[in-house]
Design an enzyme around this catalytic site. Structure first.
Site, PDB file in Angstrom:
ATOM      1  N   ARG A 136      26.994 -52.355  -9.013  1.00 53.20           N
ATOM      2  CA  ARG A 136      27.515 -52.037  -8.075  1.00 53.20           C
ATOM      3  C   ARG A 136      26.360 -50.933  -6.858  1.00 53.20           C
ATOM      4  NH1 ARG A 136      32.584 -55.640  -5.963  1.00 53.20           N
ATOM      5  NH2 ARG A 136      31.240 -56.241  -4.028  1.00 53.20           N
ATOM      6  N   SER A 183      28.027 -54.911   3.470  1.00 50.45           N
ATOM      7  CA  SER A 183      27.854 -53.512   5.045  1.00 50.45           C
ATOM      8  C   SER A 183      29.461 -52.658   4.639  1.00 50.45           C
ATOM      9  CB  SER A 183      28.452 -55.285   6.413  1.00 50.45           C
ATOM     10  OG  SER A 183      29.835 -55.798   4.505  1.00 50.45           O
ATOM     11  N   GLN A 184      30.256 -52.457   3.615  1.00 48.05           N
ATOM     12  CA  GLN A 184      30.661 -52.065   3.378  1.00 48.05           C
ATOM     13  C   GLN A 184      30.853 -50.319   3.155  1.00 48.05           C
ATOM     14  OE1 GLN A 184      32.129 -53.316  -0.295  1.00 48.05           O
ATOM     15  NE2 GLN A 184      33.833 -54.533   0.286  1.00 48.05           N
ATOM     16  N   SER A 211      27.309 -59.624   6.492  1.00 46.97           N
ATOM     17  CA  SER A 211      28.860 -59.551   6.666  1.00 46.97           C
ATOM     18  C   SER A 211      29.416 -58.039   8.213  1.00 46.97           C
ATOM     19  CB  SER A 211      29.319 -59.098   5.514  1.00 46.97           C
ATOM     20  OG  SER A 211      29.311 -59.129   4.505  1.00 46.97           O
ATOM     21  N   GLU A 330      31.098 -63.579   1.953  1.00 48.95           N
ATOM     22  CA  GLU A 330      32.112 -64.318   1.125  1.00 48.95           C
ATOM     23  C   GLU A 330      32.495 -65.369   0.984  1.00 48.95           C
ATOM     24  OE1 GLU A 330      35.099 -61.062   1.352  1.00 48.95           O
ATOM     25  OE2 GLU A 330      36.544 -62.479   3.221  1.00 48.95           O
ATOM     26  N   ARG A 402      37.032 -65.172  -6.442  1.00 49.26           N
ATOM     27  CA  ARG A 402      35.932 -66.636  -6.024  1.00 49.26           C
ATOM     28  C   ARG A 402      35.366 -67.912  -6.999  1.00 49.26           C
ATOM     29  NH1 ARG A 402      37.355 -64.372  -1.207  1.00 49.26           N
ATOM     30  NH2 ARG A 402      38.136 -62.773  -0.617  1.00 49.26           N
TER      31      ARG A 402
HETATM   32  O1  LIG Z   1      34.303 -54.622   4.311  1.00 49.11           O
HETATM   33  C1  LIG Z   1      34.648 -56.079   3.755  1.00 49.11           C
HETATM   34  O2  LIG Z   1      36.285 -55.670   3.039  1.00 49.11           O
HETATM   35  C2  LIG Z   1      34.263 -56.834   3.270  1.00 49.11           C
HETATM   36  C3  LIG Z   1      32.681 -56.939   3.447  1.00 49.11           C
HETATM   37  C4  LIG Z   1      31.811 -57.360   2.681  1.00 49.11           C
HETATM   38  O3  LIG Z   1      30.829 -57.389   1.894  1.00 49.11           O
HETATM   39  P1  LIG Z   1      29.662 -57.423   1.467  1.00 49.11           P
HETATM   40  O4  LIG Z   1      28.563 -56.463   2.908  1.00 49.11           O
HETATM   41  O5  LIG Z   1      29.602 -56.328   0.254  1.00 49.11           O
HETATM   42  O6  LIG Z   1      29.132 -58.775   1.659  1.00 49.11           O
HETATM   43  C5  LIG Z   1      32.767 -58.676   2.312  1.00 49.11           C
HETATM   44  O7  LIG Z   1      31.942 -59.530   1.329  1.00 49.11           O
HETATM   45  C6  LIG Z   1      33.630 -58.059   1.053  1.00 49.11           C
HETATM   46  O8  LIG Z   1      34.941 -58.830   0.790  1.00 49.11           O
HETATM   47  C7  LIG Z   1      34.802 -57.612   1.999  1.00 49.11           C
HETATM   48  C1  LIG Z   2      33.216 -59.228  -2.330  1.00 48.54           C
HETATM   49  C2  LIG Z   2      34.260 -59.574  -2.371  1.00 48.54           C
HETATM   50  O1  LIG Z   2      34.705 -58.846  -2.737  1.00 48.54           O
HETATM   51  P1  LIG Z   2      34.449 -56.179  -2.759  1.00 48.54           P
HETATM   52  O2  LIG Z   2      35.316 -55.930  -1.462  1.00 48.54           O
HETATM   53  O3  LIG Z   2      34.977 -56.265  -3.976  1.00 48.54           O
HETATM   54  O4  LIG Z   2      33.616 -56.475  -2.473  1.00 48.54           O
HETATM   55  C3  LIG Z   2      35.081 -60.211  -2.220  1.00 48.54           C
HETATM   56  O5  LIG Z   2      36.054 -60.046  -2.309  1.00 48.54           O
HETATM   57  O6  LIG Z   2      34.458 -61.950  -1.730  1.00 48.54           O
END
Ligand SMILES: O=C(O)C1=C[C@@H](OP(=O)(O)O)[C@@H](O)[C@H](O)C1
Ligand SMILES: C=C(OP(=O)(O)O)C(=O)O
Length: 450
Positions: A136, A183-184, A211, A330, A402
């Site tokens: 990832r 976005s994380q 996101s 998600e 999911r």
């Molecule tokens: O910041 C968070 O809590 C999340 C952001 C999203 O990630 P991505 O931007 O990688 O999709 C989402 O899909 C994930 O389940 C949770």
């Molecule tokens: C993408 C997901 O999780 P993660 O926080 O591991 O990115 C999710 O919960 O759908």
């Protein structure tokens, strides 16, 4: 969290006996719980997290923070389905110390949000996780932290496993990052930034940022503990976020139910032409799951938000949709499952980054739905779904919670669907099989409406 030994390797997804009519109490939000833990750990005074989610991802976050020296005391009070009903966590911040090891599992929030925290510790912090966590994307966070003054040894992989050599503080400042894969990356830098000497200015460069609601959640939660954050929305520069250095307050936060985990239950109302109520649905929220009100209404049904919660009522007809899901990626597996049962085709767009989630979700959904007789094709950034009569078979889940809940949705309407490793739902919803069975049982408290 250890997965329940009572769950069979192949879980026979129950077919709905008729229109569901249930109230389902959904445990707390993963995204809110893990942000709440990080912010409380970085605060200058103790805080509370009430009704936190207890699942693999959140327990990994709590364990990791404990390994760095943070005190997290759990007051447990179990409820019928083992949900997080009456629980609270007391978080007692402390000096962050290495050496320590952080196990991220396959939690995006843990693998992205904690490296910036680790730069503030006074020793080496080793990060490791499930095999999928090595694949990832993390390079953006690693490079940004280096640019802000951190020392990280990742063997030039730009991925896990790696060691962050915490120096007890981080200089911080301005940094550019391509967060189009997650976005994380942005959330990770912002969450720890009040503790950087100069705070941070994060500038996203590159293709579209997915996101966005999750970034808004980060900003809202930072502000709620006293951080000063400038955002593009508040008249700032597009794609630029600034966090001013400063102490964070200890707070008493009640975690909202996880609206993305409410999805399969709402889908059950849609698929069976029934009615499901989710108590405590927030009136205002940054959770992307709130978009289900609009999305599932467009697919057939109606919803009403009252002081009992959100009630979704299916019309008995499921329509396909053409939707850009980039803000709510998600939700894609659950929407794809409903779309496969619809009476017209669907196009789901804007979610190329799902190829880098728990599994390659676009490939996995295509393969598994097609093996049950579906007609799904992958596009560059999503899925085309042309509904066809489906038949039973094994639905593989690729250690993706999911995918498992999507399979359960299909199973409501299709005889003989067996979900491989339903226990993988423990990532964010360990109670899923019990909640699902209760929802379908008219004699259970969930199936018996007040
Ligand atoms: O910041 C968070 O809590 C999340 C952001 C999203 O990630 P991505 O931007 O990688 O999709 C989402 O899909 C994930 O389940 C949770
Ligand atoms: C993408 C997901 O999780 P993660 O926080 O591991 O990115 C999710 O919960 O759908």
């Amino acid at each position: 969290m250890t997965e329940s030994p009572a769950l069979p390797a192949l879980w026979p997804a129950p077919v709905a006996p008729g229109a569901v009519d249930a109230t389902v109490t959904v445990p707390g939000s993963k995204s809110v719980t893990n942000r709440g833990l990080v912010l409380a750990a970085l605060s200058s005074e103790p805080g509370w997290l009430r009704r936190p989610l207890r699942s693999r991802d959140t327990l990994l976050m709590a364990e990791a923070l404990r390994a760095l020296g943070v005190g997290i005391e759990e007051t447990a009070s179990s409820s019928s389905a083992g949900t997080s009903g009456g629980e609270a966590w007391r978080i007692i911040p402390a000096g962050l110390h290495g050496p320590a090891t952080v196990t991220v599992g396959n939690a995006g929030t843990v693998m992205r949000f904690l490296p910036p925290v680790a730069t503030l510790a006074d020793g080496p912090i080793r990060f490791d996780g499930d095999p999928r966590s090595y694949e990832r994307p993390l390079g953006g966070v690693i490079n940004a932290l280096r640019a802000l003054g951190a020392r990280i040894d990742d063997d030039n992989r730009g991925a896990l496993p790696m060691t962050v050599f915490g120096g007890g503080a981080l200089e911080g400042g301005a940094v550019e990052i391509d967060a189009s894969s997650s976005s994380q990356f942005v959330s990770a830098l912002l969450l720890s930034a009040p503790r950087f000497n100069q705070g941070v200015e994060v500038r996203h460069v590159g293709a579209a940022l997915p996101s966005m609601p999750h970034i808004r959640m980060t900003v809202d939660m930072l502000r709620s503990v006293g951080a000063q954050v400038d955002t593009p929305e508040a008249g700032g520069e597009p794609n630029v976020w600034r966090v001013t250095p400063g102490a964070l307050l200890g707070r008493d936060l009640v975690v909202e139910p996880d609206l993305s985990n409410a999805q399969p239950f709402l889908a059950a109302a849609l698929v069976t032409g029934g009615r499901v109520t989710i108590p405590d649905w927030p009136e205002h929220t940054t959770q992307p799951g709130d978009a289900l009100r609009e999305i599932f209404t467009a697919m057939g049904g109606s919803c009403e938000l009252t002081d009992r919660g959100l009630t979704f009522t299916g019309s008995g007809r499921i329509q396909g949709i053409d939707a850009d899901l980039s803000e709510v990626g998600e939700l894609t597996p659950g929407i794809a499952a409903v779309a496969a049962l619809a009476d017209s085709p669907s196009t789901l767009r804007g979610v190329a980054h799902l190829r880098l989630h728990e599994t390659d979700r676009l490939a996995a959904l295509t393969k598994e739905l097609n093996e049950l007789g579906g007609d799904v094709t992958e596009t560059a950034d999503g899925l085309h779904i042309r509904p066809r009569p489906l038949h039973g078979g094994i639905f593989h889940t690729y250690e993706d919670h999911r995918l498992a809940t999507a399979a359960a949705i299909i199973g409501l309407a299709v005889e003989g669907v067996e979900v491989e490793n339903v226990a993988t739902t423990a990532k964010t919803l360990p109670d899923f099989p019990a909640l699902w069975t209760e929802m379908l049982d008219p004699t259970s408290p969930a199936g018996r409406r007040a």
